[in-house]
Each structure stands twice: as C-alpha cells, then as structure tokens.
Scaffold this motif. Structure first.
Motif, PDB file in Angstrom:
ATOM      1  N   GLN A 238      48.493  33.131  46.277  1.00 24.35           N
ATOM      2  CA  GLN A 238      48.565  32.780  44.860  1.00 24.35           C
ATOM      3  C   GLN A 238      47.170  32.711  44.255  1.00 24.35           C
ATOM      4  N   SER A 239      46.228  32.203  45.000  1.00 34.05           N
ATOM      5  CA  SER A 239      44.859  32.108  44.526  1.00 34.05           C
ATOM      6  C   SER A 239      44.281  33.491  44.243  1.00 34.05           C
ATOM      7  N   GLN A 240      44.522  34.419  45.144  1.00 33.68           N
ATOM      8  CA  GLN A 240      44.034  35.787  44.952  1.00 33.68           C
ATOM      9  C   GLN A 240      44.700  36.451  43.754  1.00 33.68           C
ATOM     10  N   GLU A 241      46.001  36.240  43.598  1.00 37.66           N
ATOM     11  CA  GLU A 241      46.714  36.805  42.447  1.00 37.66           C
ATOM     12  C   GLU A 241      46.179  36.230  41.135  1.00 37.66           C
ATOM     13  N   LEU A 242      45.945  34.934  41.116  1.00 32.63           N
ATOM     14  CA  LEU A 242      45.410  34.295  39.914  1.00 32.63           C
ATOM     15  C   LEU A 242      43.999  34.792  39.607  1.00 32.63           C
ATOM     16  N   ALA A 243      43.208  35.037  40.641  1.00 27.64           N
ATOM     17  CA  ALA A 243      41.848  35.544  40.447  1.00 27.64           C
ATOM     18  C   ALA A 243      41.879  36.911  39.767  1.00 27.64           C
ATOM     19  N   VAL A 244      42.742  37.796  40.234  1.00 28.67           N
ATOM     20  CA  VAL A 244      42.871  39.134  39.644  1.00 28.67           C
ATOM     21  C   VAL A 244      43.380  39.026  38.210  1.00 28.67           C
ATOM     22  N   LEU A 245      44.389  38.199  38.005  1.00 29.70           N
ATOM     23  CA  LEU A 245      44.970  38.019  36.684  1.00 29.70           C
ATOM     24  C   LEU A 245      43.938  37.467  35.698  1.00 29.70           C
ATOM     25  N   ALA A 246      43.191  36.457  36.114  1.00 33.55           N
ATOM     26  CA  ALA A 246      42.177  35.860  35.242  1.00 33.55           C
ATOM     27  C   ALA A 246      41.107  36.879  34.867  1.00 33.55           C
ATOM     28  N   GLU A 247      40.669  37.663  35.833  1.00 28.24           N
ATOM     29  CA  GLU A 247      39.647  38.672  35.555  1.00 28.24           C
ATOM     30  C   GLU A 247      40.175  39.732  34.590  1.00 28.24           C
ATOM     31  N   CYS A 248      41.405  40.187  34.799  1.00 28.42           N
ATOM     32  CA  CYS A 248      42.007  41.196  33.925  1.00 28.42           C
ATOM     33  C   CYS A 248      42.197  40.684  32.496  1.00 28.42           C
ATOM     34  N   CYS A 249      42.536  39.410  32.367  1.00 31.14           N
ATOM     35  CA  CYS A 249      42.790  38.820  31.047  1.00 31.14           C
ATOM     36  C   CYS A 249      41.534  38.272  30.384  1.00 31.14           C
ATOM     37  N   GLY A 250      40.406  38.273  31.105  1.00 32.80           N
ATOM     38  CA  GLY A 250      39.154  37.779  30.539  1.00 32.80           C
ATOM     39  C   GLY A 250      39.086  36.270  30.422  1.00 32.80           C
ATOM     40  N   CYS A 251      39.828  35.581  31.268  1.00 33.37           N
ATOM     41  CA  CYS A 251      39.850  34.116  31.246  1.00 33.37           C
ATOM     42  C   CYS A 251      39.025  33.582  32.415  1.00 33.37           C
ATOM     43  N   THR A 252      38.234  32.574  32.176  1.00 34.93           N
ATOM     44  CA  THR A 252      37.439  31.954  33.228  1.00 34.93           C
ATOM     45  C   THR A 252      38.175  30.718  33.721  1.00 34.93           C
ATOM     46  N   VAL A 253      38.491  30.698  35.019  1.00 32.59           N
ATOM     47  CA  VAL A 253      39.232  29.599  35.619  1.00 32.59           C
ATOM     48  C   VAL A 253      38.363  28.922  36.662  1.00 32.59           C
TER      49      VAL A 253
END
Length: 137
Positions: free
Chosen positions: A111-126
């Motif tokens: 889940q962490s890896q999926e969220l990392a990819v999603l955040a990068e694609c959406c331009g969101c810093t988490v």
C-alpha cells in the motif's frame, strides 16, 4: 551552547517534491518540529494541507500557533480514520491537497508503494511521520 540545544535548533531536512516521504519521529517534540517546518514550507502552496492523526504535542502546537485559522489546514483525528490507506488515497486523488501530513502508522509495504506512485503522479506531497520506518526500505 549545549548539544541538546544544538539538536533542538537544527533544521529538519524536508523534501517538498511530490511523492511519499518518511520522517522518523523519535519524540513528541521532534514531531512538533517536523509539523512546524512542514507547515512553514507549504504555507503558500495552492490547495489544502491535510493533517491525519496528529500527536497530542503537535495538536497543542497547532492551537498555540493559531495555524488552524491562518492557513488552509484540514485536520482528521485518529479516531475518525477507519481505513488509513483508503483515506490517503482519496485525499491524493481529490486533487485539492497540496500536502498531506500523516502521523498514523502506515505498515503495509505494498500500500505504501502504491500511495507513493499515486502521490507522485497526482503532484501531491505526502509526509508520513512514523516512529519506525525500517519496514518500508
């Protein structure tokens, strides 16, 4: 200056690039320092800053700074979160958050890896402020 004072005043290295970042939290005071620096860094960013499950000291610091009234900050308490990964995913996909600061433990590597990819694609810093990040490397 004592070594304790120099550690207290040392700046925290924080990346503001889109994606998922981990900050190791060793004490409530350090968590407050991370939160303060993250809020300062993102205070002029477009969009909301979402804070998930803040620690007690961090929440007290926010109230003292009156940051809740001054900035575009949304706060979700730990007891309001049933599915942390789902909450993070929805916040990233909404496109209205420029920064998400998570104090709850995210312990699933996939889940962490999926969220990392999603955040990068959406331009969101988490940012995930955790006590132990050894499992995620």
């Amino acid at each position: 200056m004592s070594s304790a004072q120099s550690r207290k005043q040392a700046p925290v290295a924080i990346s503001n690039q889109p994606g998922l970042h981990y900050c190791i939290n060793t004490a409530e005071q350090q968590a407050s320092q991370y939160l303060n620096e993250l809020l300062e860094q993102h205070q002029h960013a477009r969009g909301w800053t979402l804070i998930l499950a803040p620690e007690t000291a961090s929440l007290k610091m926010l109230i003292e700074m009156e940051a809740l009234q001054q900035n575009r900050i949304l706060l979700i308490h730990r007891k309001q979160i049933q599915d942390l990964a789902g909450t993070l995913k929805k916040a990233i996909l909404a496109g209205t958050c420029s920064c998400i600061i998570n104090f709850a433990e995210l312990t699933d590597l996939q889940q962490s890896q999926e969220l990392a990819v999603l955040a990068e694609c959406c331009g969101c810093t988490v940012y995930c402020v955790a006590t132990d990040t050894s499992w995620c490397h």
